[in-house]
Scaffold this motif. Structure first.
Motif, PDB file in Angstrom:
ATOM      1  N   MET A  76     -77.414   0.648 -79.089  1.00 10.70           N
ATOM      2  CA  MET A  76     -78.811   0.481 -79.305  1.00 10.70           C
ATOM      3  C   MET A  76     -80.074   0.790 -78.513  1.00 10.70           C
ATOM      4  SD  MET A  76     -78.885  -3.316 -79.852  1.00 10.70           S
ATOM      5  CE  MET A  76     -80.046  -3.051 -79.356  1.00 10.70           C
ATOM      6  N   GLU A  77     -79.312   1.986 -77.675  1.00  7.34           N
ATOM      7  CA  GLU A  77     -80.159   3.595 -77.449  1.00  7.34           C
ATOM      8  C   GLU A  77     -80.285   4.125 -79.022  1.00  7.34           C
ATOM      9  OE1 GLU A  77     -77.730   6.007 -75.197  1.00  7.34           O
ATOM     10  OE2 GLU A  77     -77.788   4.368 -73.360  1.00  7.34           O
ATOM     11  N   ASP A  81     -84.872  -1.553 -81.943  1.00  6.65           N
ATOM     12  CA  ASP A  81     -85.231  -2.504 -82.464  1.00  6.65           C
ATOM     13  C   ASP A  81     -84.395  -3.682 -83.113  1.00  6.65           C
ATOM     14  OD1 ASP A  81     -87.389  -1.666 -81.748  1.00  6.65           O
ATOM     15  OD2 ASP A  81     -87.278  -0.865 -84.676  1.00  6.65           O
ATOM     16  N   PHE A  82     -82.918  -3.320 -83.190  1.00  6.59           N
ATOM     17  CA  PHE A  82     -81.898  -4.530 -83.702  1.00  6.59           C
ATOM     18  C   PHE A  82     -82.400  -5.226 -82.512  1.00  6.59           C
ATOM     19  CE2 PHE A  82     -77.885  -5.673 -84.957  1.00  6.59           C
ATOM     20  CZ  PHE A  82     -78.053  -5.622 -85.765  1.00  6.59           C
ATOM     21  N   ASN A  85     -79.536 -10.344 -79.639  1.00  7.25           N
ATOM     22  CA  ASN A  85     -78.168 -10.992 -79.171  1.00  7.25           C
ATOM     23  C   ASN A  85     -77.091 -10.683 -80.823  1.00  7.25           C
ATOM     24  OD1 ASN A  85     -80.255 -11.315 -81.235  1.00  7.25           O
ATOM     25  ND2 ASN A  85     -79.947 -13.766 -81.056  1.00  7.25           N
ATOM     26  N   HIS A  86     -77.262  -9.700 -81.599  1.00  7.34           N
ATOM     27  CA  HIS A  86     -76.419  -9.466 -82.547  1.00  7.34           C
ATOM     28  C   HIS A  86     -75.355  -7.960 -82.477  1.00  7.34           C
ATOM     29  CE1 HIS A  86     -78.062 -12.186 -86.414  1.00  7.34           C
ATOM     30  NE2 HIS A  86     -78.972 -12.358 -85.130  1.00  7.34           N
ATOM     31  N   VAL A  87     -75.183  -7.208 -81.476  1.00 13.48           N
ATOM     32  CA  VAL A  87     -74.915  -6.617 -80.995  1.00 13.48           C
ATOM     33  C   VAL A  87     -73.830  -7.392 -79.741  1.00 13.48           C
ATOM     34  CG1 VAL A  87     -74.651  -4.477 -79.593  1.00 13.48           C
ATOM     35  CG2 VAL A  87     -76.602  -5.178 -81.267  1.00 13.48           C
ATOM     36  N   LEU A  88     -72.633  -7.197 -80.387  1.00 14.44           N
ATOM     37  CA  LEU A  88     -71.326  -7.862 -79.191  1.00 14.44           C
ATOM     38  C   LEU A  88     -70.848  -6.550 -78.974  1.00 14.44           C
ATOM     39  CD1 LEU A  88     -70.751 -10.797 -81.809  1.00 14.44           C
ATOM     40  CD2 LEU A  88     -72.120 -10.384 -79.773  1.00 14.44           C
ATOM     41  N   HIS A  89     -70.489  -6.522 -77.024  1.00 15.70           N
ATOM     42  CA  HIS A  89     -69.363  -5.869 -76.504  1.00 15.70           C
ATOM     43  C   HIS A  89     -68.233  -7.278 -76.667  1.00 15.70           C
ATOM     44  CE1 HIS A  89     -67.989  -4.073 -73.103  1.00 15.70           C
ATOM     45  NE2 HIS A  89     -67.691  -3.338 -73.844  1.00 15.70           N
TER      46      HIS A  89
END
Length: 189
Positions: A76-77, A81-82, A85-89
């Motif tokens: 994300m850093e 721009d991604f 809500n489509h980046v899941l930890h």
């Protein structure tokens, strides 16, 4: 592998698997996909160069998942721009959803071999009935890892329990350090 193991890897910059860009075999596969709206999952995404590339190419429904908060934060850093809500930890094995395509890039080799049957079962659960698992699996003896190696016979044996179409062949366009040491796979229900 435990979450703490991967957090430690990211915290100490011990990410030798990270090549710094989308691998050639995956890029070439993605470049031939016409439908930019398919649902794509990238498990164990790390810096998610594949997701970044897909997003730049106009794919609108790409999800990345990683058990390491350090990996998620790094991605994300690097690429703010991604869609957040489509980046899941979270743990891949606790994820639910339905995908048309799952991209395999150094995730299978990162999980302990005892979890490989669980991996195959989970892929079966996550893929749409016409979905595909594509990507790269290592072709070297099973060793203490990660990365954990494997061979074609083992992969076929494991995936046959869940999938009817299994294509595993020597990768013809590997990056230089991995030439002759990986398979290209296309696995479907």
């Amino acid at each position: 592998m435990e979450k703490d193991f991967w957090e430690d890897k990211w915290a100490n910059g011990n990410t030798g698997w990270d090549i710094g860009y989308i691998s050639t075999p995956i890029k070439e596969y993605v470049d031939q996909i016409a439908n930019k709206e398919i649902r794509i999952l990238i498990p164990g995404a790390g810096n998610a160069y594949e997701a970044e590339y897909l997003h730049h190419q106009g794919f609108s429904n790409v999800t990345v998942i990683d058990i390491s908060e350090g990996a998620v934060n790094s991605f994300m850093e690097r690429y703010p721009d991604f869609p957040r809500n489509h980046v899941l930890h979270k743990d891949f094995f606790e994820h639910s959803g339905e995908y048309d395509l799952i991209i395999e890039q150094t995730f299978f080799c990162a999980i302990h071999p005892e979890m490989r049957n669980m991996y195959c079962k989970k892929m079966d659960e996550l893929l749409h009935r016409e979905g595909k698992l594509v990507g790269l699996l290592f072709d070297f003896p099973l060793v203490d890892g990660p990365p954990f190696g494997g061979c074609k016979d083992e992969y076929v044996d494991r995936f046959t329990n869940h999938f009817s179409s299994i294509k595993i062949e020597p990768c013809r366009n590997s990056i230089e350090p991995r030439k002759g040491r990986e398979f290209w796979v296309e696995i479907a229900k």
